[in-house]
Write an enzyme that holds these catalytic residues in place. Structure first.
Site, PDB file in Angstrom:
ATOM      1  N   LYS A  18       0.231   1.125  -3.835  1.00 55.85           N
ATOM      2  CA  LYS A  18      -1.174   2.059  -3.565  1.00 55.85           C
ATOM      3  C   LYS A  18      -1.582   2.311  -4.710  1.00 55.85           C
ATOM      4  CE  LYS A  18      -0.360   2.591   1.441  1.00 55.85           C
ATOM      5  NZ  LYS A  18       0.883   1.837   1.537  1.00 55.85           N
TER       6      LYS A  18
HETATM    7  C1  PLP Z   1       1.209   0.733   2.445  1.00 57.82           C
HETATM    8  C2  PLP Z   1       2.281  -0.054   2.288  1.00 57.82           C
HETATM    9  C3  PLP Z   1       2.416  -1.299   2.768  1.00 57.82           C
HETATM   10  C4  PLP Z   1       1.483  -1.831   3.770  1.00 57.82           C
HETATM   11  O1  PLP Z   1       0.172  -2.317   3.410  1.00 57.82           O
HETATM   12  P1  PLP Z   1      -0.971  -2.495   4.165  1.00 57.82           P
HETATM   13  O2  PLP Z   1      -2.207  -2.743   3.339  1.00 57.82           O
HETATM   14  O3  PLP Z   1      -1.300  -1.108   5.015  1.00 57.82           O
HETATM   15  O4  PLP Z   1      -0.615  -3.559   4.987  1.00 57.82           O
HETATM   16  C5  PLP Z   1       3.470  -2.144   2.539  1.00 57.82           C
HETATM   17  N1  PLP Z   1       4.587  -1.604   1.730  1.00 57.82           N
HETATM   18  C6  PLP Z   1       4.264  -0.517   0.954  1.00 57.82           C
HETATM   19  C7  PLP Z   1       5.595   0.064   0.325  1.00 57.82           C
HETATM   20  C8  PLP Z   1       3.404   0.417   1.233  1.00 57.82           C
HETATM   21  O5  PLP Z   1       3.331   1.490   0.855  1.00 57.82           O
END
Ligand code: PLP
Length: 487
Positions: free
Chosen positions: A109
């Site tokens: 993120k």
């Molecule tokens: C948020 C997240 C995901 C999922 O991503 P999306 O865009 O919500 O599908 C997968 N792995 C990790 C470690 C995350 O923090």
């Protein structure tokens, strides 16, 4: 000028700055681009990583010059990510792994949340909003820290993060409560994640509170993953990975590449579909779920049904029953049928499920493959890849890797496969140790143990946490949240 409209009503139309500032459309829909610009790939792949990100971002968000965008990208990433590649591509056995976790909090993120504050402050200037923008976020662990790191000391903004008291891992808690910055607040809420989330939603709906904040020149906003400004940077790294494969001679221009994506809210994988619409030769997008396999079932049956048991798994960031960004994909693959989207989302809200017409599901199945992996599959994948190649995956990445293996075996599709790696294994060290069949350890002891066992370096942002002072000690009830936000 580029325009964006609601997935549920094409006459609700805004420019890029408004889409970023508003986050969600007034009818509850999500903002989508009116059309996708096709990129010249030869030109794009001649750029460095920052230039590539800038060009893709300019094509998605209107109103920027490429030069300004590059400056923003450099400000957001340089010196904050471990490498100037931003999202390096590494090879382990037959699989290419796109490491999205080399940012300031070791979570994928970071890629978007390092830029979003700059998109928001610039949008505010463009729209002549002079109020301070106060970001509110409820977090189950990962998003909170990435948002804090992104917004800390960004002029014109402030941020408050609420996490469930006793409901995040020790490392995640330490990551948040040690956050520095004049404009940041971190607060534990007595209750679970849903309570904290409900509390934040109630604040956004509290007109009295918003009016009082307005008098103090404060406007509330969210750093939620449905914001167009969070989606856009994710599109760029699909192009980046393809360019890297090309440069290494793994593929030739035009060859299709498959991507396996650990999926929760469907944002990361939707970005891959957007990349396809912008001209990238994307083969299959593998939508990988854990035991909460709503999406795998949807792709198989055409019925999206959230009326089911919720499981806590070893990949908690994918423990989701309503994947918000699927709405954007439904819009795209139905040929922009806003009435259909509005109807299906209405059904989801009223009755907890909807059935998508077969014609649209055909398009879904052309572009996507749905699979899932249990915690056991995921642990076996971590152990297996580590033994074969010495590459250490986190549990989220391992879900995608396990699905990619099953996909290859069942289809015989041998096109190059890129697995998106969404977290450092050190963010989930206790479970990774279990996967490697090591003795149990918790907290910082688990980090050290994993490093002793594997020799993989602990990311600096995690190892230095142990010595940092805890700056945020507030613990409140859900009922105290509005007051907390006001002061
Ligand atoms: C948020 C997240 C995901 C999922 O991503 P999306 O865009 O919500 O599908 C997968 N792995 C990790 C470690 C995350 O923090």
């Amino acid at each position: 000028m580029k325009y964006y409209h609601s997935t549920r009503n094409s006459s609700i139309s805004v420019n890029g700055a408004q889409a970023v500032l508003q986050g969600i459309a007034p009818d509850g829909g999500l903002f989508v681009p009116e059309n996708f610009e096709k990129l010249d790939l030869e030109g794009l792949f001649s750029l460095d990583a920052y230039g590539l990100f800038a060009r893709v971002l300019c094509a998605l968000l209107g109103g920027w010059t490429e030069r300004e965008m590059r400056e923003t990208v450099v400000t957001g990433y340089r010196g904050r990510f471990e490498t100037e590649e931003v999202t390096p591509l590494v090879t382990a056995g037959e699989t290419h792994i796109l490491e999205l976790f080399r940012g300031p909090t070791s979570a994928f993120k970071d890629v978007a949340l390092s830029l979003l504050p700059h998109f928001i402050t610039r949008a505010a200037r463009e729209e002549r909003v002079t109020d301070e923008i106060r970001i509110l976020t409820a977090t189950s662990g990962d998003t909170g820290k990435a948002a804090l790191a992104g917004f800390a000391d960004v002029p014109g903004t402030s941020i408050a993060v609420f996490y469930p008291h006793g409901g995040v891992s020790e490392i995640q808690r330490r990551q948040m409560v040690t956050q520095r910055g004049q404009n940041v607040r971190v607060c534990a809420v007595r209750g679970n994640f849903d309570d904290a989330q409900t509390g934040v939603k109630a604040i956004f709906a509290n007109e009295g509170l918003k009016a009082r904040l307005k008098e103090k020149s404060v406007r509330l906003s969210s750093a939620n993953s449905i914001n167009l400004g969070r989606l856009a940077p994710q599109v760029a790294y699909y192009f980046k990975a393809y360019g890297d494969l090309l440069r290494r001679g793994v593929i030739r221009m035009g060859d299709a590449v498959n991507f396996a994506v650990p999926t929760g809210n469907f944002g990361d994988i939707l970005a891959g579909e957007y990349a396809r619409h912008m001209g990238l030769p994307v083969g299959k997008l593998l939508c990988a779920s854990n035991r909460n396999r709503v999406l795998a079932d949807y792709l198989a049956t055409g019925v999206y049904d959230r009326r089911r048991e919720f499981f806590h798994t070893a990949s908690p960031s994918m423990d989701i029953l309503v994947s918000s960004n699927l709405e954007r994909c439904l819009h795209l693959l139905s040929g922009g049928d806003c009435a259909l989207v509005a109807d299906q989302m209405g059904q989801l809200q009223r009755q907890g499920y909807y059935r998508t017409p077969e014609s649209v599901m055909k398009a879904f199945r052309r572009d996507f493959f749905g699979g899932y992996a249990s915690d056991e599959d995921c642990f076996r994948a971590i152990d297996g890849l580590y033994r074969e190649t010495n590459y250490l995956m986190d549990p989220h990445t391992a879900v995608a890797y396990a699905v990619s293996r099953a996909y290859r075996e069942s289809t015989g599709d041998n096109r190059p496969m890129v697995v998106l790696a969404t977290a450092s294994p050190y963010k989930f060290a206790p479970d990774v140790l279990r996967a490697l069949r090591q003795e149990d350890a918790q907290g910082f002891a688990a980090l050290r143990r994993l490093q002793e066992k594997t020799g993989v370096p602990i990311p600096k942002n995690l190892s230095e946490l142990e010595g940092l002072p805890e700056l945020h000690r507030d613990v409140i009830d859900v009922s105290q949240m509005p007051e907390y936000v006001e002061k």
